[in-house]
Design a protein around this motif. Structure first.
Motif, mmCIF file in Angstrom:
data_model
loop_
_atom_site.group_PDB
_atom_site.id
_atom_site.type_symbol
_atom_site.label_atom_id
_atom_site.label_comp_id
_atom_site.label_asym_id
_atom_site.label_seq_id
_atom_site.Cartn_x
_atom_site.Cartn_y
_atom_site.Cartn_z
ATOM 1 N N ASP A 88 92.517 -55.100 145.560
ATOM 2 C CA ASP A 88 93.932 -54.936 145.901
ATOM 3 C C ASP A 88 94.804 -55.613 144.841
ATOM 4 O OD1 ASP A 88 94.194 -57.779 146.686
ATOM 5 O OD2 ASP A 88 92.964 -57.162 148.398
ATOM 6 N N ALA A 89 96.097 -55.361 144.916
ATOM 7 C CA ALA A 89 97.029 -55.896 143.916
ATOM 8 C C ALA A 89 97.145 -57.418 143.991
ATOM 9 C CB ALA A 89 98.402 -55.253 144.088
ATOM 10 N N ASN A 120 90.335 -39.896 136.965
ATOM 11 C CA ASN A 120 90.187 -39.255 138.277
ATOM 12 C C ASN A 120 89.161 -39.977 139.150
ATOM 13 O OD1 ASN A 120 92.120 -37.299 137.767
ATOM 14 N ND2 ASN A 120 90.644 -35.902 136.836
ATOM 15 N N GLN A 121 88.080 -40.471 138.545
ATOM 16 C CA GLN A 121 87.090 -41.234 139.306
ATOM 17 C C GLN A 121 87.734 -42.470 139.919
ATOM 18 O OE1 GLN A 121 84.008 -41.723 136.185
ATOM 19 N NE2 GLN A 121 82.549 -41.257 137.822
ATOM 20 N N LYS A 128 96.256 -52.605 140.640
ATOM 21 C CA LYS A 128 95.039 -53.349 140.964
ATOM 22 C C LYS A 128 94.198 -53.674 139.732
ATOM 23 C CE LYS A 128 94.179 -50.525 145.053
ATOM 24 N NZ LYS A 128 93.074 -49.843 145.729
ATOM 25 N N SER A 129 94.645 -53.279 138.560
ATOM 26 C CA SER A 129 93.834 -53.406 137.340
ATOM 27 C C SER A 129 94.224 -54.616 136.514
ATOM 28 C CB SER A 129 93.995 -52.158 136.474
ATOM 29 O OG SER A 129 93.559 -51.024 137.163
ATOM 30 N N GLU A 177 96.189 -43.987 144.438
ATOM 31 C CA GLU A 177 97.158 -43.771 143.358
ATOM 32 C C GLU A 177 97.658 -45.055 142.703
ATOM 33 O OE1 GLU A 177 98.105 -40.867 141.921
ATOM 34 O OE2 GLU A 177 96.518 -40.035 143.167
ATOM 35 N N ASN A 178 97.505 -46.198 143.370
ATOM 36 C CA ASN A 178 98.034 -47.453 142.804
ATOM 37 C C ASN A 178 96.970 -48.228 142.026
ATOM 38 O OD1 ASN A 178 96.558 -48.128 145.045
ATOM 39 N ND2 ASN A 178 97.978 -49.682 145.765
#
Length: 150
Positions: free
Chosen positions: A118-119, A83-84, A96-97, A91-92
């Motif tokens: 960003d992605a 949630n953090q 981005k991870s 939501e995306n």
């Protein structure tokens, strides 16, 4: 007549990895889940190390020859941490991870999870780190280069 052989082990480090970028890093361990915001990640000019530092904390470093995999995506199992991340990045978050898997063996693996701004940045870092870490020639460089690394 023998042909001259040029042994160039070094793959150029992409410019975005040299200049660095600010990511949010999170860890998920048995007893400790934490979010470390605003970490400056960089790769050195030779592609030997990736290192990061955030405000008020000690920096850390990974030797890139110990990195076994660079994974796109990755979300925490802990709902509070999830949630953090969603509150800060939307939501995306998974787009981005990225996750850096490292260790001296395949039993004790360390995971560094980061969320990029960003992605597109995540894709640049995943591709750039994969290019550097999947360099078989880097395992056979000369003793003088090993001294430079130290």
């Amino acid at each position: 007549m023998t042909k001259k052989f040029e042994f160039n082990w070094q793959i150029p480090v992409p410019e975005p990895l040299l200049t660095g970028c600010v990511f949010d890093r999170w860890t998920e361990e048995k007893d400790n889940n934490e979010l470390e915001p605003s970490c400056m990640f960089k790769v050195d000019e030779y592609g030997f190390f990736i290192y990061w530092k955030s405000e008020g904390r000690e920096g850390d470093v990974i030797e890139l020859c110990q990195v076994s995999d660079i994974r796109a995506g990755g979300m925490p199992k802990d709902m509070k941490l999830y949630n953090q991340l969603c509150n800060k990045h939307g939501e995306n978050v998974e787009e981005k991870s990225l996750t850096i898997c490292s260790g001296t063996d395949y039993i004790n693996i360390n995971y560094q999870h980061v969320v990029c701004p960003d992605a597109a940045t995540a894709k640049i870092w995943v591709d750039g780190l994969r290019k550097i870490t999947h360099n078989g020639k880097a395992n056979n460089f000369c003793p003088m280069t090993a001294l430079k690394k130290q």
